[in-house]
Design an enzyme around this catalytic site. Structure first.
Site, PDB file in Angstrom:
ATOM      1  N   TYR A 170     -80.800 -11.542  70.126  1.00 57.61           N
ATOM      2  CA  TYR A 170     -81.462 -10.250  70.285  1.00 57.61           C
ATOM      3  C   TYR A 170     -82.902 -10.253  69.776  1.00 57.61           C
ATOM      4  O   TYR A 170     -83.636  -9.291  70.016  1.00 57.61           O
ATOM      5  CB  TYR A 170     -80.674  -9.153  69.550  1.00 57.61           C
ATOM      6  CG  TYR A 170     -79.499  -8.637  70.344  1.00 57.61           C
ATOM      7  CD1 TYR A 170     -78.395  -9.451  70.575  1.00 57.61           C
ATOM      8  CD2 TYR A 170     -79.494  -7.349  70.855  1.00 57.61           C
ATOM      9  CE1 TYR A 170     -77.306  -8.981  71.290  1.00 57.61           C
ATOM     10  CE2 TYR A 170     -78.417  -6.874  71.578  1.00 57.61           C
ATOM     11  CZ  TYR A 170     -77.331  -7.686  71.801  1.00 57.61           C
ATOM     12  OH  TYR A 170     -76.262  -7.213  72.523  1.00 57.61           O
ATOM     13  N   ASP A 227     -64.168 -17.427  70.869  1.00 55.48           N
ATOM     14  CA  ASP A 227     -63.256 -17.374  72.021  1.00 55.48           C
ATOM     15  C   ASP A 227     -61.812 -17.152  71.558  1.00 55.48           C
ATOM     16  O   ASP A 227     -61.062 -16.376  72.149  1.00 55.48           O
ATOM     17  CB  ASP A 227     -63.396 -18.619  72.920  1.00 55.48           C
ATOM     18  CG  ASP A 227     -63.448 -19.927  72.145  1.00 55.48           C
ATOM     19  OD1 ASP A 227     -63.530 -19.900  70.900  1.00 55.48           O
ATOM     20  OD2 ASP A 227     -63.401 -20.999  72.788  1.00 55.48           O
ATOM     21  N   ASP A 267     -71.722  -7.961  69.545  1.00 53.96           N
ATOM     22  CA  ASP A 267     -71.839  -7.031  70.670  1.00 53.96           C
ATOM     23  C   ASP A 267     -70.614  -7.151  71.563  1.00 53.96           C
ATOM     24  O   ASP A 267     -69.985  -6.153  71.932  1.00 53.96           O
ATOM     25  CB  ASP A 267     -73.115  -7.345  71.462  1.00 53.96           C
ATOM     26  CG  ASP A 267     -73.237  -6.467  72.683  1.00 53.96           C
ATOM     27  OD1 ASP A 267     -73.090  -5.241  72.533  1.00 53.96           O
ATOM     28  OD2 ASP A 267     -73.433  -7.005  73.792  1.00 53.96           O
ATOM     29  N   ASP A 306     -66.891  -4.491  72.020  1.00 51.38           N
ATOM     30  CA  ASP A 306     -66.458  -3.783  73.233  1.00 51.38           C
ATOM     31  C   ASP A 306     -64.965  -4.026  73.461  1.00 51.38           C
ATOM     32  O   ASP A 306     -64.230  -3.114  73.831  1.00 51.38           O
ATOM     33  CB  ASP A 306     -67.269  -4.214  74.462  1.00 51.38           C
ATOM     34  CG  ASP A 306     -68.470  -3.300  74.699  1.00 51.38           C
ATOM     35  OD1 ASP A 306     -68.934  -2.663  73.736  1.00 51.38           O
ATOM     36  OD2 ASP A 306     -68.925  -3.209  75.859  1.00 51.38           O
TER      37      ASP A 306
END
Ligand code: IPM
Ligand code: MN
Length: 355
Positions: free
Chosen positions: A138, A223, A247, A251
């Site tokens: 970012y 993962d 991030d 979600d």
């Protein structure tokens, strides 16, 4: 004399103003009850302002916001503005310039909420992700060469500084200690491939861990974490990770706690001004219809109060939201709540007032 907090409010785009209005209703109810005061100052940052003025953030915005005790944000994102302009120009800019180096995202399944994972209930899903919020991919480092040609090169670099990594990891250990639940902190990384960045993260993690003998320090690849969020979410207590992985996994976390209608978080500068927001976007298709779920924004307001030191009132908001999910709301999805936006807010107000 009662305490007063000055709150900068950025309702933003789409349904942002509607959910923020409900959050403020609830904040007023709990603060009245507890005897502290909240002063709100509105800022019109967002897509509408940008389309009207061509300005994403005014020059002095950061300086102005720095004067407040906290920032309460609705949503940023407008269908008529190219993706990236508002996200980078407002949300990311504020996170960076206010040095909000922690993005704290609780993942908690409340009673009565539909969980997409079979056989998992509120006792299985209750963990917190501490996402680094100012570095990594970012940071915006990189560039392109020979753009638009067959020889085009695109580079996007992940920046990880010892200082940035260490302060995030330290925050996570402290948070895990204070939370006092599973006493387990998991570093989420990718040491098998990102051998520079996560080498720094891993070394720092185990060094700092020595100062916290009571906390179990564990490591998992990102993962594998996504797999376990679905298969064994009860394994997690507090997770610390970099900006990009944080991030993505939050979600997934939001989905297993019932979706964007409920997921909230805080962009924290523990030494400065922090900003609290529902994780979901501006949902422009529901704008102005009184259909959007305000609970995520209300939960963000609760996290804000806890961060300001009004922990009891913050908890009261969460308890009231849990009553709404357990007793009143049919679904957390917009338009399917069996309640309007304002009715959902009113119910939270009713429960905090009664409690
Ligand atoms: C979030 C959002 C932002 C992010 C976007 C809107 C820039 O997805 O808060 O998770 O990627 O951090
Ligand atoms: Mn995101």
């Amino acid at each position: 004399m009662s305490k007063t907090y000055n709150i900068a409010v950025i309702p933003g785009d789409g349904t942002g103003p509607e959910v923020v209005a409900e959050g403020i209703k609830v904040l007023d109810a709990v603060s009245n009850k507890a005897g502290f005061k909240l002063n709100y100052t509105n800022f019109d940052f967002g897509g509408e302002r940008y389309l009207k003025t061509g300005e994403v953030l005014p020059e002095n915005a950061v300086e102005e916001l720095n004067k407040f005790d906290a920032i309460y944000l609705g949503a940023i994102g407008h269908p008529d503005v190219k993706p990236g302009i508002l996200e980078k120009g407002i949300l990311l800019k504020l996170r960076f310039e206010l040095d909000q180096y922690i993005n704290l995202r609780p993942v908690k399944l409340y009673p009565g909420v539909d969980c997409p994972i079979k056989d998992k209930g509120p006792e299985d899903i209750d963990f917190v992700v501490v996402r680094e919020n100012t570095e990594g991919l970012y940071a915006g480092a990189g560039g392109t060469l020979k753009k638009g040609t067959q020889d085009e090169v695109a580079i996007q670099e992940s920046i990880n500084t010892r200082k940035g990594v260490e302060r995030c990891i330290r925050y996570a250990f402290e948070y895990c200690k204070k939370r006092n639940k599973g006493k387990t902190l998991t570093l989420c990384g990718k040491t098998n491939v990102l051998t520079f960045a996560f080498d720094l993260w891993e070394r720092t993690f185990y060094e700092v861990a020595k100062e916290y003998p009571d906390i179990k320090a564990e490591y998992a690849h990102v993962d594998a974490i996504t797999m376990w969020f679905v298969k064994n979410p009860e394994w997690f207590d507090v997770i610390v990770t970099d900006n990009m992985f944080g991030d993505i996994i939050t979600d997934l976390g939001a989905m297993i706690q019932g979706g964007m209608g409920i997921a909230a978080g805080g962009n924290l500068n523990p030494e400065g001004v922090s900003m609290f927001e529902p994780i979901g976007g501006s949902a422009p298709k529901y704008k102005g219809q009184n259909k959007i779920n305000p609970l995520a924004a209300i939960c963000a307001a609760g996290i804000m109060l806890e961060h300001l030191g009004e922990e009891k009132s913050g908890k009261e908001i969460e308890q009231a939201v849990m009553k709404v999910t357990a007793n009143d709301i049919k679904s957390l999805a917009a338009g399917q709540m069996g309640l309007t936006t304002t009715e959902a807010g009113d119910l939270v107000v009713k429960y905090v007032t009664e409690s």
